[in-house]
Enzyme design. Structure first.
Site, PDB file in Angstrom:
ATOM      1  N   ASN A  94       5.343  -6.655  -4.111  1.00 13.35           N
ATOM      2  CA  ASN A  94       4.391  -7.347  -2.965  1.00 13.35           C
ATOM      3  C   ASN A  94       4.985  -6.807  -1.516  1.00 13.35           C
ATOM      4  OD1 ASN A  94       2.807  -9.524  -1.720  1.00 13.35           O
ATOM      5  ND2 ASN A  94       4.647 -10.352  -1.368  1.00 13.35           N
ATOM      6  N   TYR A 165       0.469   3.764   6.957  1.00 10.72           N
ATOM      7  CA  TYR A 165       0.412   2.702   6.493  1.00 10.72           C
ATOM      8  C   TYR A 165      -0.722   2.964   5.172  1.00 10.72           C
ATOM      9  CZ  TYR A 165      -1.024  -1.954   4.719  1.00 10.72           C
ATOM     10  OH  TYR A 165      -1.235  -3.280   3.841  1.00 10.72           O
ATOM     11  N   LYS A 169      -0.015   3.094   1.062  1.00 11.38           N
ATOM     12  CA  LYS A 169      -0.725   2.367   0.045  1.00 11.38           C
ATOM     13  C   LYS A 169      -1.317   3.281  -0.971  1.00 11.38           C
ATOM     14  CE  LYS A 169       0.800  -1.848   1.300  1.00 11.38           C
ATOM     15  NZ  LYS A 169       1.587  -2.782   0.383  1.00 11.38           N
ATOM     16  N   THR A 200      -2.529 -15.387   6.223  1.00 12.51           N
ATOM     17  CA  THR A 200      -1.074 -15.747   6.239  1.00 12.51           C
ATOM     18  C   THR A 200      -0.456 -16.067   7.440  1.00 12.51           C
ATOM     19  OG1 THR A 200      -0.316 -13.645   6.718  1.00 12.51           O
ATOM     20  CG2 THR A 200      -0.752 -13.774   4.272  1.00 12.51           C
TER      21      THR A 200
END
Length: 254
Positions: A94, A165, A169, A200
């Protein structure tokens, strides 16, 4: 892999905040022993461990620190996670970073690619390698489970400032599928979860404005992602191995 035994051990990277924190809670609720990894959030990690019973003599949470951006740290983390109870049955990758890599800044482009690839792809890949080797050790039965948290950016790419990024991923998503295909006969299952926006503590003051643009009128809570992690970690649907599960609140639909 059938429904895991009650003493299954799950390693959750980035477990002190956001999706990771919610996942630790959900997995603990389901009866797992959880290795809670953090990088620099010792206080938050210990608070979560205390919430879940640390110090009672019957704790099922073990806190470990590692900086996954540093050489050798993924291996050390894995070794210490296994040492806790002698095995790890589920790996939840994660931990991640969201760093810019703008094209018009040579230094930021270079460092952005290096950092995104290291933390978002190379470190979880190394943990996957160690996990698969552990689960294929002679005499070990039952296989294991990998759950990699990727992103909708793995499908569609990211914006101009975050190309690295999205590429990292996407690489992690491809790795997940490769593991599922290559090691199915060893009863090793692999999944990736591709969230969109998740509410978050890193969302900041723009969260309300962003929520208003979402199909459901709200940003995905981390608990929604955590519930999917907990289900996949249970081993109850082994023929789902290799799947990507989107958790975007219908904001991105393939």
């Amino acid at each position: 892999m059938s429904t895991p035994e009650p003493d299954r051990v799950v390693l959750v990277t980035g477990g002190s905040r956001g999706i990771g924190r919610a996942a630790v809670r959900a997995l603990h609720r389901e009866g797992a022993h959880v290795v809670l990894h953090h990088r620099a959030s010792a206080e938050a990690a210990q608070a979560l461990a205390d919430e879940l019973g640390a110090g009672t003599g019957q704790s099922r949470v073990h806190v470990l620190r590692a900086d996954l951006a540093q050489p050798g740290e993924p291996e050390r983390l894995w070794r210490e996670a296994v040492a806790w109870r002698g095995h790890v049955d589920v790996l939840v990758n994660n931990a991640g970073i969201y760093l810019a890599s703008p094209l018009d800044d040579d230094a930021a482009w270079t460092s952005g690619w290096a950092d995104n690839l290291t933390v978002n792809l190379l470190a979880p890949a190394e943990l996957c390698r160690l996990a698969v080797a552990h689960w294929r050790e002679p005499g070990r039965a039952g296989g294991g489970i990998v759950v990699n948290v990727t992103s909708r950016a793995a499908h569609r790419g990211d914006d101009a400032d975050h190309l690295a990024y999205g590429a990292a991923k996407g690489g992690l998503q491809s790795l997940t599928k490769g593991i599922a295909r290559a090691f199915a006969r060893d009863r090793i299952l692999a999944y990736d979860i591709a969230p969109g926006w998740v509410l978050t503590d890193m969302m900041g003051p723009d969260a309300d404005a962003l929520a208003a643009t979402m199909p459901m009128g709200e940003i995905t809570p981390p608990e929604d992602v955590a519930e999917v992690i907990a289900f996949l970690a249970s081993g109850r649907a082994p023929h789902t191995s290799g799947a990507t599960i989107d958790v975007t609140g219908a904001d991105y639909v393939r």
